[in-house]
Design a protein around this motif. Sequence first.
Motif, PDB file in Angstrom:
ATOM      1  N   ALA A   1       2.424   1.745  -3.421  1.00  0.00           N
ATOM      2  CA  ALA A   1       1.408   2.247  -4.350  1.00  0.00           C
ATOM      3  C   ALA A   1       1.159   3.737  -4.116  1.00  0.00           C
ATOM      4  O   ALA A   1       1.037   4.509  -5.070  1.00  0.00           O
ATOM      5  CB  ALA A   1       0.118   1.456  -4.197  1.00  0.00           C
ATOM      6  N   LYS A   2       1.115   4.147  -2.850  1.00  0.00           N
ATOM      7  CA  LYS A   2       0.875   5.553  -2.525  1.00  0.00           C
ATOM      8  C   LYS A   2       2.049   6.426  -2.986  1.00  0.00           C
ATOM      9  O   LYS A   2       1.860   7.503  -3.542  1.00  0.00           O
ATOM     10  CB  LYS A   2       0.653   5.717  -1.017  1.00  0.00           C
ATOM     11  CG  LYS A   2       0.310   7.114  -0.595  1.00  0.00           C
ATOM     12  CD  LYS A   2      -1.004   7.565  -1.164  1.00  0.00           C
ATOM     13  CE  LYS A   2      -1.395   8.919  -0.636  1.00  0.00           C
ATOM     14  NZ  LYS A   2      -2.604   9.445  -1.241  1.00  0.00           N
TER      15      LYS A   2
ATOM     16  N   TRP B   1       4.168   5.768  -5.446  1.00  0.00           N
ATOM     17  CA  TRP B   1       4.101   5.848  -6.911  1.00  0.00           C
ATOM     18  C   TRP B   1       3.034   6.836  -7.353  1.00  0.00           C
ATOM     19  O   TRP B   1       3.234   7.617  -8.278  1.00  0.00           O
ATOM     20  CB  TRP B   1       3.826   4.484  -7.521  1.00  0.00           C
ATOM     21  CG  TRP B   1       5.029   3.594  -7.558  1.00  0.00           C
ATOM     22  CD1 TRP B   1       6.343   3.955  -7.446  1.00  0.00           C
ATOM     23  CD2 TRP B   1       5.025   2.183  -7.741  1.00  0.00           C
ATOM     24  NE1 TRP B   1       7.151   2.853  -7.534  1.00  0.00           N
ATOM     25  CE2 TRP B   1       6.374   1.758  -7.718  1.00  0.00           C
ATOM     26  CE3 TRP B   1       4.027   1.241  -7.911  1.00  0.00           C
ATOM     27  CZ2 TRP B   1       6.730   0.425  -7.870  1.00  0.00           C
ATOM     28  CZ3 TRP B   1       4.393  -0.085  -8.061  1.00  0.00           C
ATOM     29  CH2 TRP B   1       5.728  -0.479  -8.037  1.00  0.00           C
ATOM     30  N   GLN B   2       1.890   6.809  -6.675  1.00  0.00           N
ATOM     31  CA  GLN B   2       0.806   7.737  -7.014  1.00  0.00           C
ATOM     32  C   GLN B   2       1.260   9.181  -6.803  1.00  0.00           C
ATOM     33  O   GLN B   2       1.044  10.035  -7.661  1.00  0.00           O
ATOM     34  CB  GLN B   2      -0.421   7.446  -6.153  1.00  0.00           C
ATOM     35  CG  GLN B   2      -1.538   8.449  -6.344  1.00  0.00           C
ATOM     36  CD  GLN B   2      -2.631   8.302  -5.296  1.00  0.00           C
ATOM     37  OE1 GLN B   2      -2.653   7.339  -4.529  1.00  0.00           O
ATOM     38  NE2 GLN B   2      -3.530   9.247  -5.252  1.00  0.00           N
ATOM     39  N   LEU B   3       1.884   9.453  -5.661  1.00  0.00           N
ATOM     40  CA  LEU B   3       2.355  10.812  -5.379  1.00  0.00           C
ATOM     41  C   LEU B   3       3.395  11.262  -6.397  1.00  0.00           C
ATOM     42  O   LEU B   3       3.384  12.413  -6.839  1.00  0.00           O
ATOM     43  CB  LEU B   3       2.943  10.884  -3.966  1.00  0.00           C
ATOM     44  CG  LEU B   3       1.932  10.792  -2.826  1.00  0.00           C
ATOM     45  CD1 LEU B   3       2.652  10.574  -1.505  1.00  0.00           C
ATOM     46  CD2 LEU B   3       1.059  12.031  -2.778  1.00  0.00           C
ATOM     47  N   GLU B   4       4.281  10.355  -6.779  1.00  0.00           N
ATOM     48  CA  GLU B   4       5.297  10.721  -7.768  1.00  0.00           C
ATOM     49  C   GLU B   4       4.661  11.022  -9.118  1.00  0.00           C
ATOM     50  O   GLU B   4       5.044  11.972  -9.790  1.00  0.00           O
ATOM     51  CB  GLU B   4       6.332   9.607  -7.892  1.00  0.00           C
ATOM     52  CG  GLU B   4       7.244   9.525  -6.694  1.00  0.00           C
ATOM     53  CD  GLU B   4       8.265   8.410  -6.795  1.00  0.00           C
ATOM     54  OE1 GLU B   4       8.122   7.539  -7.669  1.00  0.00           O
ATOM     55  OE2 GLU B   4       9.201   8.417  -5.996  1.00  0.00           O
ATOM     56  N   ARG B   5       3.694  10.215  -9.534  1.00  0.00           N
ATOM     57  CA  ARG B   5       3.014  10.459 -10.822  1.00  0.00           C
ATOM     58  C   ARG B   5       2.262  11.785 -10.793  1.00  0.00           C
ATOM     59  O   ARG B   5       2.268  12.528 -11.769  1.00  0.00           O
ATOM     60  CB  ARG B   5       2.035   9.319 -11.130  1.00  0.00           C
ATOM     61  CG  ARG B   5       2.674   8.097 -11.709  1.00  0.00           C
ATOM     62  CD  ARG B   5       1.639   7.142 -12.267  1.00  0.00           C
ATOM     63  NE  ARG B   5       0.547   6.858 -11.356  1.00  0.00           N
ATOM     64  CZ  ARG B   5       0.541   5.866 -10.452  1.00  0.00           C
ATOM     65  NH1 ARG B   5       1.558   5.065 -10.357  1.00  0.00           N
ATOM     66  NH2 ARG B   5      -0.499   5.683  -9.677  1.00  0.00           N
ATOM     67  N   GLU B   6       1.601  12.066  -9.678  1.00  0.00           N
ATOM     68  CA  GLU B   6       0.828  13.296  -9.571  1.00  0.00           C
ATOM     69  C   GLU B   6       1.715  14.538  -9.546  1.00  0.00           C
ATOM     70  O   GLU B   6       1.264  15.628  -9.865  1.00  0.00           O
ATOM     71  CB  GLU B   6      -0.016  13.277  -8.295  1.00  0.00           C
ATOM     72  CG  GLU B   6      -1.157  12.296  -8.321  1.00  0.00           C
ATOM     73  CD  GLU B   6      -1.866  12.189  -6.985  1.00  0.00           C
ATOM     74  OE1 GLU B   6      -1.449  12.848  -6.004  1.00  0.00           O
ATOM     75  OE2 GLU B   6      -2.838  11.413  -6.917  1.00  0.00           O
ATOM     76  N   ASN B   7       2.962  14.368  -9.146  1.00  0.00           N
ATOM     77  CA  ASN B   7       3.836  15.522  -8.935  1.00  0.00           C
ATOM     78  C   ASN B   7       5.070  15.511  -9.816  1.00  0.00           C
ATOM     79  O   ASN B   7       6.093  16.082  -9.454  1.00  0.00           O
ATOM     80  CB  ASN B   7       4.249  15.581  -7.459  1.00  0.00           C
ATOM     81  CG  ASN B   7       3.069  15.841  -6.559  1.00  0.00           C
ATOM     82  OD1 ASN B   7       2.554  16.943  -6.502  1.00  0.00           O
ATOM     83  ND2 ASN B   7       2.601  14.812  -5.872  1.00  0.00           N
TER      84      ASN B   7
ATOM     85  N   LYS C   1       0.835  -1.204   0.000  1.00  0.00           N
ATOM     86  CA  LYS C   1       0.000   0.000   0.000  1.00  0.00           C
ATOM     87  C   LYS C   1       0.867   1.251   0.000  1.00  0.00           C
ATOM     88  O   LYS C   1       0.569   2.220  -0.695  1.00  0.00           O
ATOM     89  CB  LYS C   1      -0.925   0.010   1.214  1.00  0.00           C
ATOM     90  CG  LYS C   1      -2.051  -0.975   1.137  1.00  0.00           C
ATOM     91  CD  LYS C   1      -2.910  -0.905   2.387  1.00  0.00           C
ATOM     92  CE  LYS C   1      -3.966  -1.980   2.399  1.00  0.00           C
ATOM     93  NZ  LYS C   1      -4.742  -1.968   3.649  1.00  0.00           N
TER      94      LYS C   1
END
Length: 54
Positions: free
Chosen positions: A23-24, A26-32, A20
């Motif tokens: 995944a979080k 990776w999500q933060l990196e993609r968003e930023n 988890k």
Amino acid sequence: MGTTESLTDIMDGLTPEARKLVAKVWQLERENLHVKNPTLLADDIVRAAKELAK
């Protein structure tokens, strides 16, 4: 962790909580991706880890 391990092998070896967190992150990196100072992401990553640790 050996150099011949695939991402799948590494992910399979993680606990559900660690997955988890990965995944979080990776999500933060993609968003930023556009962030000029990526060190600002550290606070978000630490916050996500604390949320998952509750």
